[in-house]
Design a protein around this motif. Structure first.
Motif, PDB file in Angstrom:
ATOM      1  N   LEU A 118       0.830  -1.205   0.000  1.00 10.05           N
ATOM      2  CA  LEU A 118       0.000   0.000   0.000  1.00 10.05           C
ATOM      3  C   LEU A 118       0.870   1.262   0.000  1.00 10.05           C
ATOM      4  N   PHE A 119       2.015   1.209  -0.678  1.00 10.25           N
ATOM      5  CA  PHE A 119       2.935   2.348  -0.730  1.00 10.25           C
ATOM      6  C   PHE A 119       2.268   3.611  -1.259  1.00 10.25           C
ATOM      7  N   TRP A 120       1.266   3.450  -2.146  1.00 14.46           N
ATOM      8  CA  TRP A 120       0.602   4.591  -2.775  1.00 14.46           C
ATOM      9  C   TRP A 120      -0.187   5.418  -1.769  1.00 14.46           C
ATOM     10  N   VAL A 121      -0.497   4.864  -0.602  1.00 15.57           N
ATOM     11  CA  VAL A 121      -1.234   5.626   0.417  1.00 15.57           C
ATOM     12  C   VAL A 121      -0.434   6.857   0.847  1.00 15.57           C
ATOM     13  N   HIS A 122       0.889   6.777   0.762  1.00 12.46           N
ATOM     14  CA  HIS A 122       1.722   7.914   1.154  1.00 12.46           C
ATOM     15  C   HIS A 122       1.557   9.108   0.223  1.00 12.46           C
ATOM     16  N   TYR A 123       0.950   8.924  -0.949  1.00 14.76           N
ATOM     17  CA  TYR A 123       0.733  10.058  -1.849  1.00 14.76           C
ATOM     18  C   TYR A 123      -0.345  10.999  -1.326  1.00 14.76           C
TER      19      TYR A 123
END
Length: 527
Positions: free
Chosen positions: A40-45
Motif C-alpha cells: 500500500l505504498f501509494w497511500v503515502h501520496y
C-alpha cells in the motif's frame, strides 16, 4: 420576513478541536499503513493531506498539539510489531521519538502564513528538512520510517537517491500531497486547481525519466560467490543453549553449502550469541567448518569490551579458509535500550537514582540491560576469489538504515556492503522495512548490498536497487521465519559510489536552509 444570510455560521470551539483531532489522527494512521503493508505504498501520496489541512486552518493557530497526537499515533502503529517483546514498547518508543516531530509544524505554519510559496513546493521542502532532522537528532540516530522509504518497490522513481539521498524521494512524495491540498483549496477555480497537480506530475515525470536513464546501460561484472545462511533460530541468553545452537548452525551449513561452492560463507548477526573469545569451542568449530568448505566465513558474535564492567561489543568476525582470525568489526550505531541505555553516564553524574530508574526501564521492557559499547571505525575486509580481490563493509543490523555508514564505507573503498542482521521473531513489516533500507543504500551509493538475517529477509540487491536473488525458506518458500540457504554471485559496479556518496546530505541541508528562511519571513512583522 427575515432574509437568510449568505454567510456560513461560525464553528464552535469544540467543533474546531474535534475536527483538528480527527485530521491529526487521520494522517498518523495513513502514514503508518504502508510501513505495515508495503504493497500500500501509494497511500503515502495522500497520507500528509490531513496534516497539511490541519496546519493551514485559519480558525486557530494552536493546531500543533493535534498534529503531535497524530504523529504519536503513527509512531505507535509503526513500532507496533515490537510489541511481541513487550506491549509497552510501541507506546514508549513513540514518546521517546516524538519530540523532534515538532519541527515540521514549527517551520511549516509561519512559512505558509507568509503566503509566497505554493504548497506543492512548500510542503516537500519543509517535510524533507524536518524528516532529516528527526532522523538525525533522534536517540541512536534511528533512521526508520522516512516517508520515501515506502517507495522501494518503484525502481525508476528511487534512482534520484544517487543525487539527493532518500530525502529526494521523500521530497517528491510530499510534493504530491502538497499538490492535492492546493488543488482542493482552489477547487472552485478549476484552472488554478490544475496548476499544482501539473507541477507535481511534472516533478514525478522528471524523476522517473532520470531513473529510466540511469538504469539504461548500467554495466555490472560478476564478483565472488557468497553462501548465505538463514538459520531462523531463537536466541537464548544461556551459555549451554547458545552452544547447542552454534553446533546446529555448523551442521546446517555443512548440509546446505557444498565444499568449494562459495567464496565466502555468511552467518547472521549474533549467530554466536556469546563473547567470542571466552570459549575456544567457537573458534575451533569455525576453523573446522572453513577448512571443510574451503571458504572463509563471516559470523556475528559478541566481544568483551570490559569484563570488569560487564560491557560488550556487537561484532562481526572474519575467519579465513585456513581458520585464521582475519579481523572483526564492532557495531557503531547501537539500538537504544536493546544495546545501549541512552543518557546512562550523563544521568549517573546528575542523579544515581535517575540512572537506576533508566536502567530499570530496559530490564522491564526486554528482560535485560543493554551493556553494549559502540565501535570506533568503519572497517573494510578483503575477499579473494577467481574474479579478483574485492573489499566489503559490514553494517550490522539496523546500521543499514544509516546512510552515513554506507557513504563512509564506499568512500573508503568498499566494492560491496554485507549486512548481517537478526530482527528476531518480529514480523513481516519489520523485515520488509529493513529490506527497503538495503535497497536505498544500494541505490544511493551504486553498490551491491547483500543481506543475511537470522530470520529473514536475506538476499542480493544490485546497485540499481533491484533484488536479483532472494533466499527462500526450505519448507514453504517463504522468505522469512523459515530456515534456508542461498548461493549467488555479487554483481560488482566497476565504479562504486555516486554524487550522493561524495556530497552527502546536501539536498537535506538545502531544504533545511530554505525552511528556516521561509519560517523567518513568516515570523517577521508585516509579512
Amino acid at each position: 420576513m427575515r432574509k437568510k444570510s449568505g454567510r456560513k455560521p461560525e464553528k464552535s470551539a469544540d467543533s474546531i478541536v474535534w475536527e483538528s483531532l480527527a485530521l491529526g489522527l487521520a494522517s498518523g494512521i495513513l502514514v503508518a499503513i504502508p510501513f505495515l503493508r508495503p504493497s500500500l505504498f501509494w497511500v503515502h501520496y495522500l497520507a500528509l493531506v490531513p496534516w497539511i489541512l490541519l496546519l493551514t486552518r485559519q480558525e486557530s493557530g494552536r493546531v500543533w498539539p493535534h498534529y503531535l497526537i497524530g504523529f504519536y499515533a503513527f509512531l505507535v502503529m509503526a513500532y507496533g510489531p515490537f510489541s511481541v517483546l513487550n506491549k509497552a514498547i510501541p507506546f514508549l518508543a513513540g514518546l521517546v521519538l516524538l519530540p523532534p516531530a515538532i519541527v515540521f509544524p514549527v517551520l511549516f505554519r509561519p512559512a505558509w502564513k507568509w503566503g509566497r510559496v505554493p504548497l506543492v513546493l512548500l510542503v516537500p521542502v519543509v517535510w524533507s528538512a524536518s524528516e532529516w532532522l528527526r532522523i538525525t537528532v533522534s536517540i541512536g540516530g534511528v533512521g526508520l520510517h522516512p516517508l520515501g522509504s515506502s517507495q522501494y518497490l518503484l525502481a525508476p522513481l528511487i534512482q534520484v537517491a544517487d543525487l539527493t539521498g532518500l530525502a529526494g524521494v521523500s521530497f517528491w512524495v510530499a510534493a504530491v500531497n502538497g499538490a492535492l491540498v492546493q488543488a482542493w483549496l482552489n477547487r472552485k477555480q478549476w484552472r488554478q486547481a490544475l496548476v499544482p497537480l501539473a507541477v507535481a506530475a511534472t516533478l514525478v515525470l522528471l524523476v522517473g525519466l532520470y531513473g529510466l536513464w540511469r538504469m539504461q546501460g548500467f554495466e555490472l561484472r560478476e564478483g565472488p560467490r557468497l553462501g548465505l545462511i538463514q538459520p531462523n533460530m531463537f536466541h537464548y541468553r544461556d551459555a549451554e543453549r547458545t552452544k547447542e545452537l552454534f553446533r546446529n548452525e555448523l551442521e546446517f551449513t555443512r548440509q546446505e553449502i557444498p565444499a568449494g561452492e562459495a567464496d565466502l560463507i555468511v552467518w547472521p548477526e549474533n549467530s554466536i550469541d556469546y563473547p567470542f573469545g571466552q570459549d575456544p569451542e567457537y573458534l575451533e568449530g569455525l576453523q573446522r567448518l572453513t577448512g571443510e568448505l574451503r571458504a572463509p566465513l563471516v559470523a556475528g558474535a559478541f566481544t568483551w569490551a570490559s569484563r570488569d564492567e560487564g560491557t560488550l561489543h556487537t561484532s562481526g568476525y572474519y575467519v579465513s579458509r585456513r581458520g585464521e582470525l582475519l579481523g572483526r568489526y564492532d557495531k557503531i550505531y547501537l539500538i537504544p535500550w536493546a544495546e545501549q541505555i541512552p543518557y546512562d553516564s550523563w544521568l549517573g553524574r546528575i542523579s544515581p537514582a535517575l540512572q537506576s530508574w533508566n536502567r530499570s526501564v530496559s530490564t522491564w521492557l526486554l528482560g535485560y540491560q543493554g551493556r553494549i559499547l559502540p565501535g570506533e571505525e568503519v572497517r573494510l575486509f578483503p575477499l579473494e576469489s577467481a574474479s579478483g580481490v574485492v573489499r566489503f563493509g559490514l553494517p550490522i543490523c539496523y546500521e543499514v538504515s544509516s546512510a552515513q555508514f554506507a557513504r563512509r564505507a564506499v568512500r573508503g573503498g568498499a566494492d560491496f556492503l554485507l549486512n548481517i542482521s537478526s530482527e528476531g521473531f518480529l514480523s513481516g513489516p519489520v523485515y520488509y522495512h529493513m529490506w527497503a533500507h538495503v535497497i536505498f543504500r544500494a541505490v544511493e551509493n551504486r553498490v551491491t548490498l547483500v543481506r543475511t538475517a537470522n530470520n529473514g529477509l536475506s538476499g542480493f540487491v544490485d546497485p540499481l536497487g533491484r533484488p536479483y536473488s532472494v533466499l527462500r525458506g526450505k519448507e514453504t518458500g517463504r522468505p522469512y521465519l523459515e530456515a534456508g540457504s542461498l548461493v549467488d554471485r555479487v554483481l560488482l559496479n566497476p565504479r562504486p559510489g555516486s554524487f550522493y556518496t561524495r556530497a552527502g546530505d546536501w539536498f537535506a541541508y538545502l531544504c533545511l536552509g530554505l525552511s528556516l528562511f521561509l519560517a523567518w519571513r513568516g515570523f517577521r512583522p508585516g509579512t
